[in-house]
Scaffold this motif. Structure first.
Motif, PDB file in Angstrom:
ATOM      1  N   GLU A 121     -12.428  -1.733  26.980  1.00 46.27           N
ATOM      2  CA  GLU A 121     -13.072  -1.903  25.724  1.00 46.27           C
ATOM      3  C   GLU A 121     -11.901  -2.704  24.904  1.00 46.27           C
ATOM      4  O   GLU A 121     -12.326  -3.703  24.190  1.00 46.27           O
ATOM      5  CB  GLU A 121     -13.503  -0.717  25.130  1.00 46.27           C
ATOM      6  N   HIS A 122     -10.887  -2.211  24.926  1.00 52.16           N
ATOM      7  CA  HIS A 122      -9.711  -2.685  24.272  1.00 52.16           C
ATOM      8  C   HIS A 122      -9.508  -4.190  24.588  1.00 52.16           C
ATOM      9  O   HIS A 122      -9.311  -5.193  23.807  1.00 52.16           O
ATOM     10  CB  HIS A 122      -8.601  -1.941  24.194  1.00 52.16           C
ATOM     11  N   PHE A 165     -12.136  -6.379  23.487  1.00 52.26           N
ATOM     12  CA  PHE A 165     -12.253  -6.633  22.288  1.00 52.26           C
ATOM     13  C   PHE A 165     -11.226  -7.798  21.696  1.00 52.26           C
ATOM     14  O   PHE A 165     -11.575  -8.621  21.076  1.00 52.26           O
ATOM     15  CB  PHE A 165     -12.012  -5.244  21.415  1.00 52.26           C
ATOM     16  N   VAL A 166     -10.204  -7.497  22.450  1.00 50.24           N
ATOM     17  CA  VAL A 166      -8.810  -8.850  22.054  1.00 50.24           C
ATOM     18  C   VAL A 166      -9.290  -9.896  22.379  1.00 50.24           C
ATOM     19  O   VAL A 166      -9.335 -11.041  21.750  1.00 50.24           O
ATOM     20  CB  VAL A 166      -7.690  -8.000  22.649  1.00 50.24           C
ATOM     21  N   LEU A 173     -19.169  -4.202  17.707  1.00 48.56           N
ATOM     22  CA  LEU A 173     -18.492  -3.060  18.292  1.00 48.56           C
ATOM     23  C   LEU A 173     -19.328  -1.948  19.314  1.00 48.56           C
ATOM     24  O   LEU A 173     -20.379  -1.663  18.708  1.00 48.56           O
ATOM     25  CB  LEU A 173     -17.640  -2.609  17.507  1.00 48.56           C
ATOM     26  N   THR A 178     -15.366   2.192  19.604  1.00 45.45           N
ATOM     27  CA  THR A 178     -14.296   1.127  19.845  1.00 45.45           C
ATOM     28  C   THR A 178     -13.152   1.209  18.789  1.00 45.45           C
ATOM     29  O   THR A 178     -11.977   1.172  19.103  1.00 45.45           O
ATOM     30  CB  THR A 178     -14.614  -0.322  19.604  1.00 45.45           C
ATOM     31  N   ASN A 230      -7.198   0.261  18.111  1.00 44.82           N
ATOM     32  CA  ASN A 230      -8.197  -0.976  17.696  1.00 44.82           C
ATOM     33  C   ASN A 230      -8.625  -0.872  16.090  1.00 44.82           C
ATOM     34  O   ASN A 230      -9.047  -1.881  15.549  1.00 44.82           O
ATOM     35  CB  ASN A 230      -9.665  -0.895  18.534  1.00 44.82           C
ATOM     36  N   LEU A 260      -6.830  -3.664  14.191  1.00 44.15           N
ATOM     37  CA  LEU A 260      -7.612  -5.112  14.362  1.00 44.15           C
ATOM     38  C   LEU A 260      -8.636  -5.335  13.368  1.00 44.15           C
ATOM     39  O   LEU A 260      -9.133  -6.540  13.360  1.00 44.15           O
ATOM     40  CB  LEU A 260      -7.947  -5.089  15.746  1.00 44.15           C
TER      41      LEU A 260
END
Ligand SMILES: Nc1ncnc2c1ncn2[C@@H]1O[C@H](COP(=O)(O)OP(=O)(O)OP(=O)(O)O)[C@@H](O)[C@H]1O
Ligand SMILES: O=C(O)C1=C[C@@H](O)[C@@H](O)[C@H](O)C1
Ligand SMILES: [Mg+2]
Length: 172
Positions: free
Chosen positions: A60-61, A64-65, A78, A82, A88, A91
């Motif tokens: 997931e991380h 997401f990035v 998300l 998340t 996270n 971010l």
């Protein structure tokens, strides 16, 4: 155009609202859960069951990035958890994003999730009474992370259209 990030608890309406927002703004919507499923060719349910939640949180991380590094404007929906893992939530504060917490009450979440829980591994096997208790505790633990969003939009008793209008007002 900044990236738009919608976040909040399971069932708060991230996917539903993001799809409508995407039509209005003509910006593509990417649902992080679906993006992960396509990338690893497994459902979220089977990632949890076969690889475990920690493995899911790493994926997931990572993804997401990857979405944040897309150069074109996108709306990112998300997963419910998340913001609460792998830093996270930091971010959500970037200058190149609009992060928006869709804030729903326990009652709204229980009402929506009791109708559709089978694909949500954290609550799939709970009765409505167990689910209410679980959501109350979980939401309390997670609120700190959700509240790191740049904007908070309450969604209780609002139609999809009303919530979309509230978001458009923030973006204007
Ligand atoms: N006013 C409303 N706004 C948004 N969703 C609503 C509304 N009323 C009912 N719903 C329903 O709530 C349910 C949950 O919404 P949705 O799946 O978009 O949530 P989510 O935040 O993406 O959840 P998850 O984190 O599990 O993916 C959907 O079945 C949706 O149709
Ligand atoms: O709230 C959560 O922790 C989750 C929410 C879903 O969107 C999925 O990302 C997964 O089921 C975990
Ligand atoms: Mg969703």
């Amino acid at each position: 155009m900044k990236k738009i990030i919608l976040l909040g608890y399971m069932g708060c309406g991230k996917s539903t609202i993001a799809k409508e927002l995407s039509k209005k703004l003509e910006i593509p919507f990417v649902d992080l859960d679906e993006f992960i499923e396509k990338k690893v060719k497994m459902t979220i349910k089977s990632i949890f069951a076969e690889k475990g939640e920690i493995h899911f949180r790493k994926l997931e991380h990572e993804y997401f990035v990857e979405l944040l590094n897309f150069t074109e404007p996108i709306i990112i929906g998300l997963g419910g958890g998340t913001p609460c893992y792998a830093n996270n939530h930091e971010l959500l504060k970037g200058e190149d994003v609009f992060s928006i917490y869709l804030k729903a009450s326990i009652e709204t979440l229980v009402a929506r999730l009791s109708l559709n829980k089978s694909n949500r591994p954290l609550i799939a096997d709970k009765t409505d009474v167990e689910m209410k208790e679980f959501i109350a505790t979980h939401l309390f633990e997670r609120s700190y992370y959700y509240n790191q969003a740049q904007h908070i939009v309450p969604v209780d008793q609002k139609t999809i259209e009303e919530t979309v209008e509230d978001i458009l007002a923030i973006l204007a």
